[in-house]
Design an enzyme around this catalytic site. Structure first.
Site, short mmCIF file in Angstrom:
data_model
loop_
_atom_site.label_atom_id
_atom_site.label_comp_id
_atom_site.label_asym_id
_atom_site.label_seq_id
_atom_site.Cartn_x
_atom_site.Cartn_y
_atom_site.Cartn_z
N THR A 74 0.65 -1.31 -0.10
CA THR A 74 0.42 0.20 -0.17
C THR A 74 0.78 1.31 0.24
O THR A 74 0.56 1.99 -0.88
CB THR A 74 -0.58 0.30 0.95
OG1 THR A 74 -1.80 -0.82 0.89
CG2 THR A 74 -2.08 0.71 1.64
N ASP A 195 -9.69 -3.56 0.33
CA ASP A 195 -8.60 -4.34 0.25
C ASP A 195 -8.59 -5.66 1.54
O ASP A 195 -8.44 -6.40 1.45
CB ASP A 195 -7.02 -3.26 0.87
CG ASP A 195 -5.74 -4.22 1.26
OD1 ASP A 195 -4.98 -4.31 0.55
OD2 ASP A 195 -5.25 -3.74 2.73
N HIS A 199 -7.89 -9.18 1.98
CA HIS A 199 -7.53 -10.27 3.00
C HIS A 199 -8.28 -10.70 3.89
O HIS A 199 -7.70 -12.25 4.09
CB HIS A 199 -6.71 -8.95 4.02
CG HIS A 199 -5.27 -7.93 4.00
ND1 HIS A 199 -4.02 -8.54 3.24
CD2 HIS A 199 -5.75 -7.03 2.87
CE1 HIS A 199 -3.46 -8.04 2.11
NE2 HIS A 199 -4.11 -7.09 2.63
N ASP A 242 -3.95 0.40 -5.56
CA ASP A 242 -2.65 0.04 -5.56
C ASP A 242 -1.96 -0.60 -6.12
O ASP A 242 -0.76 -0.90 -6.05
CB ASP A 242 -1.87 0.90 -4.30
CG ASP A 242 -2.76 0.04 -2.91
OD1 ASP A 242 -4.22 -1.06 -3.76
OD2 ASP A 242 -2.68 0.29 -2.11
N HIS A 346 -1.25 -9.63 -0.92
CA HIS A 346 -0.76 -9.08 -1.82
C HIS A 346 0.61 -8.21 -1.14
O HIS A 346 1.05 -8.25 -0.56
CB HIS A 346 -1.04 -7.48 -2.67
CG HIS A 346 -1.30 -6.64 -1.20
ND1 HIS A 346 -0.61 -5.39 -0.77
CD2 HIS A 346 -2.36 -6.84 -0.33
CE1 HIS A 346 -1.42 -5.03 0.14
NE2 HIS A 346 -2.43 -5.72 0.68
P1 AMP Z 1 -1.56 -3.25 3.61
O1 AMP Z 1 -2.86 -4.63 3.15
O2 AMP Z 1 -0.62 -3.41 4.24
O3 AMP Z 1 -0.51 -3.28 2.11
O4 AMP Z 1 -2.06 -1.63 3.82
C1 AMP Z 1 -3.28 -1.09 3.68
C2 AMP Z 1 -4.03 -0.80 5.17
O5 AMP Z 1 -3.36 0.61 4.75
C3 AMP Z 1 -5.52 -0.74 5.24
O6 AMP Z 1 -5.95 -1.06 5.57
C4 AMP Z 1 -5.11 1.14 5.82
O7 AMP Z 1 -5.57 0.75 7.40
C5 AMP Z 1 -4.00 1.38 5.84
N1 AMP Z 1 -3.64 2.73 5.77
C6 AMP Z 1 -3.87 3.65 4.50
N2 AMP Z 1 -3.41 4.81 4.76
C7 AMP Z 1 -3.33 4.71 5.80
C8 AMP Z 1 -2.45 5.76 6.35
N3 AMP Z 1 -2.28 6.85 5.86
N4 AMP Z 1 -2.37 5.52 7.62
C9 AMP Z 1 -1.99 4.11 7.93
N5 AMP Z 1 -2.46 3.18 7.31
C10 AMP Z 1 -3.22 3.25 6.10
ZN ZN Z 2 -3.34 -1.44 -0.48
ZN ZN Z 3 -3.50 -4.70 1.56
#
Ligand code: AMP
Ligand code: ZN
Ligand code: ZN
Length: 407
Positions: A74, A195, A199, A242, A346
Site C-alpha cells: 500500500t 483491501d 485480506h 494500488d 498482495h
Molecule cells: P496493506 O494491505 O498492509 O498494504 O495496507 C492497507 C492498510 O493500510 C489499510 O487497511 C489501511 O487501514 C492502512 N492505511 C492506509 N492509509 C493509511 C495511513 N495514511 N496511515 C496508516 N494506515 C493506513
Molecule cells: Zn493497498
Molecule cells: Zn492490503
C-alpha cells in the site's frame, strides 16, 4: 491561488462564482480529484457489479490494467503514484522498513514514523501543486501526514480508518465550494474496505463483492453531489488502486525456520517480499541455505536484485530478500501455531497478473469512452502535473506513456 484573474473577476462581478469561472477555463485550469480504492484488483471491474465505475469508463478512459511498483504494498504504491518515483528513489520501499543510518523503524501502525518527513524522498504531487500556487487536500493519502519538503498541504488530516466514506466525499464537495484563495485545486479520496475484505475473505468472495459495491455506491454519491453543485463537467477525476489481491491457503506456506536459523537474522518484513537482515558475518550462510532450498520463492542478495524492479538502490533494502511466488505465505512454525492462513494477500511481484491494479479517469480534459493499454503507475505524477498545468519535479515517469488519455 491557481488563477488570480479568476478570483479578481469573481470579486468584481460579485455575482460570478469560482465555479462558473472555472467552466470557461481551458485545459490545465480544472481541478483534479485522485481517488484510491485500496486493493481493487484490475479484474474486479469485470467480476463485480460496479454501475458507477462503469459510467466513468463509458464517459472516460479505462486502462486494461495498471502495473504497480515493486513491492505491491500500500504505502510504496500510493507514494510512487504521488511522486512518480520507483521506491528506490521515493524511500518508501515497503510498509515496514528499517533504516540502518538512523537505526529507526517505520511501519503503518507507528504514527510517529508515518508522520516523520525524513522517511519520504521526492516531491509528492500535492507539494508540487502547493509550491506553484495550487492549494491541495490530499485526504488520507500516504505521505500526506508528514511535512514533506518542509510544509503540509493546505488541508490534511491524520489517518482515520473509521471516518465514514460519505463524510470523506462530503469533504471533497465542501472543498469544491470554497471560493477564496484557499480553494484546493488538487484533492484525494481513499477507501480501504476492498483491501481489508480481500485480506479477510479472499479476492473472489461475496464479502469483496459487497465491499466493491459499497465503494461503488460512494462513487455514485460523489457523482450525484458533483451534479448538485454543478461541478460534474468541470472536475478531472482519476480512480486508481494500488495493487491487486490473490487467494492464500494453508497448502502454500514457506516456513523460514526450516530454511535457516532465525536467531541469525532479523526479519524486517515477513510479507511476500521477505526482508532479511542477517547478523554480522551470517549473510553468506543464510543466503546459501535459502538458495539450496529455493522453491516457491526466489532468493536475492541485495546486489543481484533485478535493476528493473526499481528497488535495490536504497539503504533500507537489507542484504537478503525473498520474492515469494504469488499465493504463498512466508511464516515460521512459531508464528503459524494457532493462526489460520486463509483469505488473500498482495505484495508479490508487480508483474504478476493478480497484482494488476485499476485505472479509470473522467473529466473535461480526458478522452471520452476509450480503452487504454496498460501502463505503470509511476507515470501518473506526470499526468497529474499536466492536468494541473504545473511543472513536474524530476521523476521516473514519462508523460508520453499516458498522454493518449488526454484530450
Ligand atoms: P496493506 O494491505 O498492509 O498494504 O495496507 C492497507 C492498510 O493500510 C489499510 O487497511 C489501511 O487501514 C492502512 N492505511 C492506509 N492509509 C493509511 C495511513 N495514511 N496511515 C496508516 N494506515 C493506513
Ligand atoms: Zn493497498
Ligand atoms: Zn492490503
Amino acid at each position: 491561488m491557481k488563477n488570480p484573474f479568476c478570483l479578481i473577476l469573481s470579486v468584481l462581478l460579485l455575482s460570478a462564482s469560482m465555479t462558473s469561472c472555472n467552466r470557461d477555463e481551458s485545459s490545465g485550469q480544472n481541478k483534479l480529484l485522485l481517488v484510491s480504492i485500496d486493493g481493487f484488483r484490475a479484474d474486479y471491474f469485470d467480476l463485480y457489479e460496479t454501475p458507477n465505475l462503469d459510467y466513468i469508463a463509458e464517459n472516460g478512459v479505462l486502462a486494461d490494467y495498471m502495473i504497480p511498483v515493486f513491492p505491491t504494498k500500500t504505502f510504496p504504491n500510493h507514494y510512487s503514484i504521488a511522486t512518480g518515483l520507483f521506491v528506490e528513489n521515493s524511500g518508501i520501499i515497503s510498509n515496514n522498513m528499517y533504516d540502518p543510518e538512523t537505526d529507526r523503524y517505520y511501519s503503518l501502525g507507528n504514527r510517529e514514523s508515518v508522520q516523520d518527513a525524513s522517511w519520504y524522498s521526492g516531491e509528492p504531487i500535492w507539494v508540487t501543486a502547493e509550491k506553484q500556487g495550487i492549494p491541495s487536500a490530499p485526504l488520507f493519502w500516504p505521505g500526506s501526514e508528514a511535512p514533506i519538503g518542509g510544509s503540509y498541504a493546505t488541508y490534511w488530516s491524520p489517518y482515520d480508518d473509521d471516518l465514514p466514506y460519505s463524510a470523506r466525499v462530503d469533504s471533497v464537495i465542501n472543498w469544491l465550494q470554497i471560493e477564496d484563495e484557499t480553494a484546493p485545486g488538487f484533492m484525494t479520496l481513499y477507501f480501504s474496505k476492498v483491501d481489508s475484505y480481500g485480506h479477510w475473505y479472499g479476492p473472489e468472495s461475496d464479502s469483496v463483492a459487497t465491499a466493491v459495491q459499497e465503494v461503488d455506491q460512494q462513487i455514485g454519491y460523489l457523482l450525484n453531489e458533483l451534479g448538485r453543485i454543478n461541478y460534474r463537467e468541470q472536475l478531472n477525476m482519476i480512480f486508481v488502486s494500488d495493487h491487486g489481491m490473490i487467494e492464500i491457503s494453508e497448502d502454500k506456506i514457506i516456513r523460514l525456520d526450516e530454511l535457516f536459523n532465525l536467531e541469525d537474522a532479523e526479519i524486517i518484513d515477513w510479507a511476500p517480499v521477505t526482508k532479511i537482515r542477517p547478523d554480522d558475518g551470517k549473510t553468506d550462510e543464510i543466503y546459501r541455505n535459502l538458495k539450496e532450498s529455493e522453491r516457491n520463492y526466489t532468493v536475492y542478495r541485495k546486489s543481484d536484485i533485478p535493476q528493473e524492479y526499481g528497488y535495490k538502490n536504497h539503504l533500507r533494502v537489507p542484504e537478503i530478500i525473498l520474492v515469494v511466488s504469488p499465493g504463498y505465505t512466508v511464516t515460521s512454525s512459531e508464528r503459524l501455531a494457532g493462526s489460520e492462513i486463509t483469505g488473500g494477500n498482495h505484495g508479490y511481484l508487480h508483474t504478476a497478473p493478480e497484482m494488476r491494479s485499476l485505472f479509470l479517469a473522467m473529466g473535461p480534459d480526458i478522452k471520452r469512452g476509450i480503452k487504454s493499454p496498460p501502463f505503470q503507475n509511476i507515470h501518473l505524477y506526470e499526468l497529474m502535473a499536466k492536468l494541473m498545468n504545473i511543472e513536474p519535479s524530476p521523476n521516473d515517469g514519462k508523460l508520453d506513456s499516458v498522454k493518449h488519455i488526454l484530450n
